[in-house]
Design a protein around this motif. Structure first.
Motif, PDB file in Angstrom:
ATOM      1  N   ASN A  34       7.525  -1.779  -5.517  1.00  0.00           N
ATOM      2  CA  ASN A  34       6.168  -1.701  -6.070  1.00  0.00           C
ATOM      3  C   ASN A  34       5.371  -2.974  -5.790  1.00  0.00           C
ATOM      4  O   ASN A  34       4.195  -2.918  -5.424  1.00  0.00           O
ATOM      5  CB  ASN A  34       6.224  -1.432  -7.579  1.00  0.00           C
ATOM      6  N   SER A  35       6.025  -4.136  -5.971  1.00  0.00           N
ATOM      7  CA  SER A  35       5.321  -5.399  -5.718  1.00  0.00           C
ATOM      8  C   SER A  35       5.044  -5.573  -4.225  1.00  0.00           C
ATOM      9  O   SER A  35       3.989  -6.091  -3.830  1.00  0.00           O
ATOM     10  CB  SER A  35       6.143  -6.582  -6.237  1.00  0.00           C
ATOM     11  N   GLU A  90       1.322  -5.872  -2.632  1.00  0.00           N
ATOM     12  CA  GLU A  90       0.968  -7.009  -1.786  1.00  0.00           C
ATOM     13  C   GLU A  90       0.406  -6.540  -0.447  1.00  0.00           C
ATOM     14  O   GLU A  90      -0.559  -7.104   0.081  1.00  0.00           O
ATOM     15  CB  GLU A  90       2.212  -7.882  -1.561  1.00  0.00           C
ATOM     16  N   LEU A  91       0.998  -5.492   0.125  1.00  0.00           N
ATOM     17  CA  LEU A  91       0.507  -4.939   1.391  1.00  0.00           C
ATOM     18  C   LEU A  91      -0.909  -4.393   1.235  1.00  0.00           C
ATOM     19  O   LEU A  91      -1.781  -4.616   2.092  1.00  0.00           O
ATOM     20  CB  LEU A  91       1.451  -3.842   1.893  1.00  0.00           C
ATOM     21  N   GLU A  92      -1.140  -3.670   0.141  1.00  0.00           N
ATOM     22  CA  GLU A  92      -2.463  -3.089  -0.098  1.00  0.00           C
ATOM     23  C   GLU A  92      -3.534  -4.181  -0.212  1.00  0.00           C
ATOM     24  O   GLU A  92      -4.661  -4.006   0.242  1.00  0.00           O
ATOM     25  CB  GLU A  92      -2.437  -2.244  -1.381  1.00  0.00           C
ATOM     26  N   PRO A 142      -5.214   1.916  11.428  1.00  0.00           N
ATOM     27  CA  PRO A 142      -5.548   1.766  10.000  1.00  0.00           C
ATOM     28  C   PRO A 142      -4.358   1.416   9.112  1.00  0.00           C
ATOM     29  O   PRO A 142      -4.530   0.871   8.018  1.00  0.00           O
ATOM     30  CB  PRO A 142      -6.119   3.143   9.626  1.00  0.00           C
ATOM     31  N   ILE A 143      -3.148   1.733   9.566  1.00  0.00           N
ATOM     32  CA  ILE A 143      -1.951   1.467   8.765  1.00  0.00           C
ATOM     33  C   ILE A 143      -1.646  -0.027   8.700  1.00  0.00           C
ATOM     34  O   ILE A 143      -1.094  -0.530   7.717  1.00  0.00           O
ATOM     35  CB  ILE A 143      -0.748   2.253   9.334  1.00  0.00           C
ATOM     36  N   PHE A 144      -2.045  -0.789   9.729  1.00  0.00           N
ATOM     37  CA  PHE A 144      -1.649  -2.195   9.838  1.00  0.00           C
ATOM     38  C   PHE A 144      -2.685  -3.184   9.317  1.00  0.00           C
ATOM     39  O   PHE A 144      -2.400  -4.377   9.248  1.00  0.00           O
ATOM     40  CB  PHE A 144      -1.320  -2.534  11.300  1.00  0.00           C
ATOM     41  N   TYR A 195       6.615  -8.500   6.913  1.00  0.00           N
ATOM     42  CA  TYR A 195       7.613  -8.813   5.884  1.00  0.00           C
ATOM     43  C   TYR A 195       7.590 -10.288   5.492  1.00  0.00           C
ATOM     44  O   TYR A 195       8.531 -10.770   4.864  1.00  0.00           O
ATOM     45  CB  TYR A 195       9.014  -8.444   6.396  1.00  0.00           C
ATOM     46  N   LYS A 196       6.511 -10.981   5.832  1.00  0.00           N
ATOM     47  CA  LYS A 196       6.454 -12.425   5.634  1.00  0.00           C
ATOM     48  C   LYS A 196       6.744 -12.842   4.192  1.00  0.00           C
ATOM     49  O   LYS A 196       7.445 -13.804   3.942  1.00  0.00           O
ATOM     50  CB  LYS A 196       5.071 -12.922   6.066  1.00  0.00           C
TER      51      LYS A 196
END
Length: 597
Positions: A7-8, A12-14, A216-218, A155-156
């Motif tokens: 979830n975190s 963070e990605l969003e 758009p995914i990246f 994945y940083k």
């Protein structure tokens, strides 16, 4: 705990504008990269498994199965230069992506150039063959280093999930290699060479579109660096409190010698096939007595390379110098591994074609078809399930990418189904030469997790021992081939069991050695020098690939002069000796590593 981490991670990605949907516990972007790499490897290995076979197959006028009738020495010289350049071009592609293009554009440019290269390969003319190989080398230079850069950047902030991500990504590599060699090889050997080369190009094109439409995914991952980012990278200062981090810039002499050795090395790479295929010797000016100019040139380049390495090493602090020497030791021995392992692209293809009994009828054919069906359908079903999960998660964000993926897998199922139907309805059949090459990918997928568990247990050996084991275990495979081919005479062929066992031991050796190298480069070398040492590491692999093709091209000459068994004994004895030496060097290497495990 795992759900909380997911979830975190998603949140963070969003925040960064990246798609936060999770697929099997990882971001959807990982699986876009998985499939992009899968289709690139499908194309690369699909072509690779055909090239030497096509070049050395006899000329049959007007037949779709006509080859070019080259001898193995000529085919080995061309393939060796191609394979060598494949490991050198990513050094330049990575630099261009870091400084100017960004990772994503570099991947698209590389994929587009490779698609063009595969298209050229479908035409049966020397000009288009050479243009195709050149395009594949250039395209790989842009594509290869930047896929993993995108993954690493994604994945940083969550390094604990990176190992699992790389494992999934590596499965994409092997899935692509598996189906590429199986299907491109089958079409080429059962219908005609153009079909095999053409299929590789079609899936490369579709893989490129799938990645492009997934933008758009990246979010902003992989975008070209901004002027501010370039300025910050340029202004980055070394840690003055850490003497080991002190820069060691290239001197003018270093730069001059690097240019000279690069020109000599490339001159050798191009001159080798030119001299053997077209009798054009562009390095004859370097000839000394009976020693051909190209060998004088490459030995000169090697001496200059050693001088530059030593002159740079003595300018580092003791700890950094010792650790870099440890990396150089590993890089030296990796040459012997790839020199032997990469026989799979040359001599083992010719061995499977000319010396292995591949004809099946009755119950033996039924058993093979059953096994082949399971080998095809089970992994294809599992990967299709991943496609379904990815489509469900991302269709609203990247529908065109998903539609391309659906088309890819519909085509893959159709071709695989046609192949299996054709084989099941035949009264007798001859296994394709390319089929044996899929065994490496199959065994990797089957045993990778088991070997990984051993390395994570209390039985985890030191790096030097892993290296030695990798070399020795791989050599056992060649020893079995030498035993199986012992006393072989004209008209007699060996059982395919020997080749299957050889690929099993080659793969187990690869699993012992291959993942270790890059891991220790990243552990032993300071961050600011990683790019340089990775470049040197890939240079060692390039040398191993070139030697593999040169020696593999000698299979007929050595067999005529001595025996086929003698040929395989070369690749048994040399790796065993190298493996024993590197194991004996463990105390020295351990000391040089200064506590790095």
């Amino acid at each position: 705990m795992s759900q909380t981490t997911d979830n975190s991670f998603s949140a963070e990605l969003e925040k960064q504008g990246i798609d936060g949907h999770m697929v099997l516990g990882h971001p959807s972007g990982l699986f876009v990269l998985f499939f992009t790499e899968m289709w690139e490897r499908f194309s690369f290995y699909g072509m690779r498994v055909l090239l030497v076979n096509f070049l050395t197959t006899a000329i049959i006028v007007g037949s779709p199965f006509s080859g070019w009738g080259w001898d193995p020495v000529q085919a080995g010289a061309l393939y060796g230069t191609y394979a060598m350049l494949l490991y050198i071009s990513p050094i330049f592609g990575g630099i261009l992506a870091d400084k100017y293009l960004g990772y994503r554009y570099a991947v698209v440019i590389g994929a587009a150039i490779m698609t063009l290269g595969h298209l050229f390969m479908a035409f049966n003319t020397p000009l288009f063959l050479y243009l195709g190989l050149a395009a594949l080398v250039i395209g790989t230079g842009f594509f290869k280093p930047n896929m993993t850069s995108i993954l690493s950047e994604m994945y940083k902030g969550f390094p604990q999930k990176k190992d699992g991500a790389y494992t999934i990504f590596y499965m994409g590599v092997n899935a692509g290699a598996f189906f590429g060699m199986m299907l491109c090889g089958y079409l080429a050997e059962k219908i005609g060479w153009h079909w095999g080369f053409g299929l590789a190009g079609i899936f490369m094109l579709l893989g490129t579109l799938q990645f492009w439409f997934a933008k758009p995914i990246f979010g902003k991952i992989g975008d070209p660096p901004t002027a501010e980012q370039r300025a910050a990278a340029k202004a980055q200062k070394w840690d003055t409190s850490n003497p080991d981090d002190k820069p060691n810039p290239f001197t003018k002499l270093d730069t001059f010698l690097i240019v000279v050795m690069t020109l000599l090395g490339l001159g050798y790479a191009f001159n080798d096939p030119l001299s053997k295929i077209a009798n054009i010797d562009i390095l004859s000016v370097f000839q000394i007595g009976d020693y051909a100019g190209q060998y004088v040139a490459i030995l000169t380049a090697l001496v200059l390379f050693i001088f530059v390495i030593i002159s740079r090493l003595i300018r580092y602090t003791k700890v950094v110098r010792d650790r870099m020497i440890a990396v150089i030791i590993f890089a030296f021995f990796v040459i012997f591994f790839w020199m032997s392992f990469e026989q799979g692209a040359s001599s083992l293809v010719l061995f499977a074609r000319d010396y292995v009994d591949r004809s099946l009828t009755g119950n033996s054919l039924l058993i093979f078809n059953t096994i082949n069906t399971l080998l095809t359908v089970v992994p294809l079903a599992l990967i299709t399930y991943v496609v379904f999960k990815l489509t469900k998660a991302t269709f609203g964000k990247a529908p065109l990418s998903n539609w391309v993926q659906i088309i890819c897998f519909a085509a893959l199922w159709a071709i695989a189904g046609w192949m299996l139907y054709k084989e099941f309805t035949a009264e007798s059949s001859e296994i394709t030469v390319s089929w044996f090459s899929i065994l490496n990918s199959f065994f990797i997928i089957s045993f990778a997790n088991m070997v990984s568990k051993v390395w994570e247990s209390k039985f985890n050996p030191p790096a030097s021992v892993k290296y030695g084991l990798g070399l020795i275990v791989m050599a056992i495979g060649f020893g079995l081939l030498a035993f199986g081919a012992h006393g072989l005479h004209a008209g007699v062929k060996v059982s395919m069991v020997w080749l299957v066992l050889a690929y099993l031991f080659h793969t187990l050796g690869e699993l012992c050695l291959s993942p270790v190298g890059l891991s220790y480069v990243s552990k032993l070398v300071p961050a600011r020098m990683i790019a340089f040492m990775f470049g040197m590491w890939y240079l060692a692999i390039a040398i191993g690939n070139k030697l593999a093709a040169i020696l593999g091209g000698q299979i007929e000459n050595i067999t005529k002069e001595y025996s086929l068994s003698t040929f395989f004994l070369i690749f048994t004895i040399v790796p065993v000796v190298a493996g024993v030496i590197v194991i004996l060097l463990h105390p020295l290497v351990k000391k040089l590593m200064h506590g790095v495990r």
